[in-house]
Motif scaffolding. Structure first.
Motif, short mmCIF file in Angstrom:
data_model
loop_
_atom_site.label_atom_id
_atom_site.label_comp_id
_atom_site.label_asym_id
_atom_site.label_seq_id
_atom_site.Cartn_x
_atom_site.Cartn_y
_atom_site.Cartn_z
N SER A 195 -5.00 -10.10 17.12
CA SER A 195 -5.20 -8.86 16.35
C SER A 195 -4.25 -8.81 15.15
O SER A 195 -4.61 -8.26 14.10
N ALA A 196 -3.05 -9.41 15.28
CA ALA A 196 -2.14 -9.49 14.14
C ALA A 196 -2.71 -10.37 13.03
O ALA A 196 -2.56 -10.08 11.84
N LEU A 197 -3.37 -11.46 13.43
CA LEU A 197 -4.04 -12.31 12.45
C LEU A 197 -5.08 -11.52 11.66
O LEU A 197 -5.14 -11.60 10.43
N LEU A 198 -5.89 -10.74 12.36
CA LEU A 198 -6.91 -9.93 11.69
C LEU A 198 -6.27 -8.89 10.78
O LEU A 198 -6.69 -8.71 9.62
N ASN A 199 -5.24 -8.23 11.27
CA ASN A 199 -4.57 -7.19 10.50
C ASN A 199 -3.99 -7.74 9.21
O ASN A 199 -4.21 -7.20 8.11
N TYR B 65 0.83 -1.21 0.00
CA TYR B 65 0.00 0.00 0.00
C TYR B 65 0.86 1.26 0.00
O TYR B 65 0.61 2.20 -0.76
N PHE B 66 1.90 1.28 0.85
CA PHE B 66 2.69 2.49 1.00
C PHE B 66 3.46 2.84 -0.26
O PHE B 66 3.65 4.01 -0.58
N ALA B 67 3.93 1.81 -1.00
CA ALA B 67 4.68 2.07 -2.23
C ALA B 67 3.81 2.79 -3.25
O ALA B 67 4.31 3.52 -4.11
N ARG B 68 2.49 2.58 -3.17
CA ARG B 68 1.55 3.26 -4.07
C ARG B 68 0.97 4.52 -3.43
O ARG B 68 0.04 5.12 -3.95
N GLN B 69 1.56 4.91 -2.27
CA GLN B 69 1.14 6.10 -1.52
C GLN B 69 -0.34 6.01 -1.09
O GLN B 69 -1.02 7.03 -0.98
N ASP B 70 -0.79 4.79 -0.87
CA ASP B 70 -2.12 4.56 -0.32
C ASP B 70 -1.96 4.36 1.18
O ASP B 70 -1.63 3.27 1.65
N MET B 71 -2.15 5.42 1.94
CA MET B 71 -1.97 5.35 3.38
C MET B 71 -3.29 5.10 4.11
O MET B 71 -3.31 4.62 5.25
N LYS B 72 -4.39 5.43 3.47
CA LYS B 72 -5.68 5.35 4.16
C LYS B 72 -6.09 3.92 4.48
O LYS B 72 -6.61 3.63 5.55
N THR B 73 -5.85 3.02 3.53
CA THR B 73 -6.31 1.64 3.73
C THR B 73 -5.63 0.96 4.91
O THR B 73 -6.31 0.38 5.75
N PRO B 74 -4.27 1.01 5.01
CA PRO B 74 -3.65 0.39 6.19
C PRO B 74 -4.09 1.03 7.51
O PRO B 74 -4.18 0.33 8.52
N VAL B 75 -4.35 2.35 7.49
CA VAL B 75 -4.80 3.00 8.71
C VAL B 75 -6.19 2.49 9.11
O VAL B 75 -6.45 2.18 10.28
N ARG B 76 -7.07 2.38 8.12
CA ARG B 76 -8.42 1.88 8.40
C ARG B 76 -8.36 0.45 8.95
O ARG B 76 -9.05 0.11 9.93
N ILE B 77 -7.53 -0.36 8.34
CA ILE B 77 -7.37 -1.74 8.81
C ILE B 77 -6.74 -1.75 10.20
O ILE B 77 -7.11 -2.54 11.08
N GLY B 78 -5.76 -0.86 10.40
CA GLY B 78 -5.10 -0.79 11.69
C GLY B 78 -6.04 -0.42 12.82
O GLY B 78 -5.90 -0.91 13.95
N ILE B 79 -7.00 0.46 12.53
CA ILE B 79 -7.98 0.84 13.55
C ILE B 79 -8.81 -0.38 13.96
O ILE B 79 -9.07 -0.61 15.15
N TRP B 80 -9.21 -1.17 12.97
CA TRP B 80 -9.95 -2.39 13.28
C TRP B 80 -9.10 -3.35 14.11
O TRP B 80 -9.59 -3.98 15.07
N ALA B 81 -7.81 -3.45 13.76
CA ALA B 81 -6.92 -4.35 14.49
C ALA B 81 -6.73 -3.89 15.93
O ALA B 81 -6.73 -4.70 16.87
N MET B 82 -6.58 -2.58 16.13
CA MET B 82 -6.42 -2.05 17.48
C MET B 82 -7.68 -2.27 18.31
O MET B 82 -7.61 -2.65 19.49
N ALA B 83 -8.82 -2.02 17.70
CA ALA B 83 -10.08 -2.23 18.42
C ALA B 83 -10.25 -3.69 18.82
O ALA B 83 -10.67 -4.02 19.94
N SER B 84 -9.89 -4.58 17.90
CA SER B 84 -10.00 -6.02 18.21
C SER B 84 -9.02 -6.41 19.30
O SER B 84 -9.33 -7.25 20.15
N ASN B 85 -7.83 -5.79 19.29
CA ASN B 85 -6.84 -6.10 20.32
C ASN B 85 -7.37 -5.73 21.71
O ASN B 85 -7.21 -6.49 22.68
N MET B 86 -7.99 -4.57 21.81
CA MET B 86 -8.55 -4.16 23.09
C MET B 86 -9.67 -5.11 23.54
O MET B 86 -9.77 -5.46 24.71
#
Length: 528
Positions: free
Chosen positions: A435-439, A392-413
């Motif tokens: 949460s790493a599995l989900l991410n 994602y980052f190589a294509r300068q797509d930062m939004k998608t990993p952040v959105r996924i990361g939010i889901w991963a953090m929420a699941s971790n909690m």
């Protein structure tokens, strides 16, 4: 008027390019392995001298806060946000524009980091309380954490600027020096523990000074090599510069997107401070062992593929982009599966051999091994995140990993709340793995659905080879394993000898299993 860039910036470094992805990954992994081995030696020294008591807990929190931010800035933002911008600029073949951008990005970043550091120094007691709320009942422990934090926090500024310089070297395919730089941190901490600590009233404070010294040394090491690229320029402010804005825009989500696992580990520390004394240290020691294969192989592969992915995106080569990702995923499977199995089955022998000396007792070994086994369940997914995120980052797509990361953090909690009360610190490690599995799953599915990554032919056969070879590894461990009580009773050389034998024969069995099932050297070569 345009002036030509050095060959290693305008195009891939010929010497590095000839090595290919596998060769470059081996070089980075070798340098990182040296650093990680010294890191283990560092942790052996710390465990022997300070064990898993309150002073050790205080240092680990004081070190984890700037070290966590280092991973956001240095490993996350710089490589993931700046390298794609460098790839775009290198295509323009304008050295003066590149130098101006480097100067203004450096100056702007330096100002931000300085302000953050000053605020942290003033608010050290508050930060200590925020990141270790469980210390609030022990004024001495909380105060010691704050005192050490004032010494360790400037490490963030120093190592982040080191990461900035390292991104320039990585883009030029000069991977060795950035990969070797962490060695200085380990040497500095070992020196502080063995030489400085006995001379101090509060010995553990020596470790904080060792962290600060390491930051200075690591930054100094990078300077002459960046100068060879002609990019050692005077930092200048440039927040209005279009490229600076582009980098900053990419950095903010990049810091979060690639660091979800680290954020989860930091949350583990926060919650562990609320548990029985020693919980922070048990998680630290198990995390350090889990970080060995993750850092040596996962981060090495991610570091090597990012410049290539960025260049392939800039030159609009989607098939080559997909092939590079596919190769990286296969390498992660090849290394991550046996590494996870070994950590899970050999948790007690590893912890015992490395840390069961001095102040580190039998109980500490068993509790650290339990959380290591829980972290091992997520090792493969931690590694997958490292190589999927650059897609994602190589294509300068930062939004998608952040959105996924939010889901991963929420699941971790959520997993933390479900598991911590039943399994204590082990539940925190289990939650991080889940949460790493989900991410990793969401990142991979996203790349597949966008047709950015298309699995190449032969994935089924490759996976079967890894599975069968892993069964051979399990067989060797089963035949050579000794009960935990025997490992605890053995001395250093008996432990080291037996563990070395298991590692050698296990690795040999895994390699023979791969060859026997048809894997050849040519299958491991990445795309040019």
């Amino acid at each position: 008027m345009s002036s030509s860039l050095p060959p290693n910036l305008s195009s891939p470094n010929p010497s590095a390019g000839d090595k290919g992805l596998l060769g470059s990954s081996v070089i980075v992994a070798t340098m990182t392995m040296l650093s990680r081995i010294l890191g283990l030696a560092r942790d052996v020294v710390i465990a022997t001298l300070f064990g898993a008591g309150s002073h050790a807990d205080a240092f680990f929190v004081a070190f984890k806060i700037p070290n966590f931010l280092r991973r956001l800035f240095a490993e996350g933002a710089f490589n993931q946000a700046f390298v794609p911008v460098l790839a775009e600029m290198s295509a323009q073949d304008n050295k003066e524009l590149l130098k101006e951008t480097v100067s203004k990005v450096a100056g702007s970043l330096l100002l931000i980091l300085t302000l953050v550091t000053v605020i942290a120094l003033v608010a050290a007691p508050v930060l200590a309380l925020v990141f270790a709320p469980g210390f609030s009942g022990d004024g001495n422990k909380l105060g010691l954490t704050a005192d050490m934090l004032r010494i360790t926090f400037p490490y963030l500024l120093l190592i982040s600027m080191t990461g900035f310089l390292g991104s320039l070297l990585n883009h030029a395919k000069r991977f060795v020096i950035p990969a070797l730089t962490p060695v200085l941190l380990n040497l500095s901490l070992i020196t502080a523990a063995l030489w400085l600590a006995p001379q101090m009233t509060v010995p553990v404070m020596a470790l904080a000074w060792g962290v600060l010294a390491a930051g200075i040394l690591q930054l100094a090491l990078q300077l002459p090599f960046v100068a060879q690229l002609g990019l050692l320029v005077r930092p200048r402010l440039g927040f209005s510069n279009v490229r600076v804005k582009q980098v900053m825009k990419l950095m903010l989500p990049a810091m979060f997107g690639v660091s979800v696992a680290q954020i989860n580990l930091l949350l583990d520390t926060v919650l562990a401070s609320l548990l029985q004394s020693g919980s922070v240290s048990w998680l630290y020691y198990s995390d350090r062992l889990m970080e060995l294969p993750l850092g040596v192989f996962g981060i090495a592969i991610a570091t090597v593929i990012l410049p290539g992915l960025s260049q392939r995106h800039a030159t609009k080569s989607p098939q080559a982009f997909s092939d590079t990702l596919d190769w990286a995923l296969r390498m992660v499977l090849l290394i991550g599966v046996p590494a996870a199995i070994a950590l899970a089955l050999l948790a007690e022998p590893l912890i015992t051999t490395l840390f069961h000396y001095g102040a580190m007792g039998d109980r500490d070994v068993l509790f650290s091994a339990a959380s290591l086994r829980a972290y091992a369940l997520g090792l493969l997914f931690f590694m997958l995140i490292k190589v999927l995120a650059p897609g994602y980052f190589a294509r300068q797509d930062m939004k998608t990993p952040v959105r996924i990361g939010i889901w991963a953090m929420a699941s971790n909690m959520m997993f933390n709340l479900l598991l911590v009360w039943q399994f204590d610190h082990v539940g925190l490690a289990m939650a991080t793995s889940l949460s790493a599995l989900l991410n990793a799953t969401l990142l991979g599915v996203g790349l597949y659905r966008q047709r950015i990554w298309r699995p190449s032919i032969g994935w089924g056969v490759f996976s079967l080879r890894v599975l069968l070879a892993s069964m051979a590894l399990v067989g060797v461990i089963y035949l050579t394993y000794q009960p935990v009580e025997i490992w605890l009773a053995w001395g250093l050389w008996q432990r080291a000898e037996h563990l070395t034998m298991i590692v050698i024969f296990g690795s040999f069995a895994y390699a023979i299993g791969l060859v026997f099932t048809g894997l050849r050297w040519g299958h491991l070569q990445g795309p040019k």
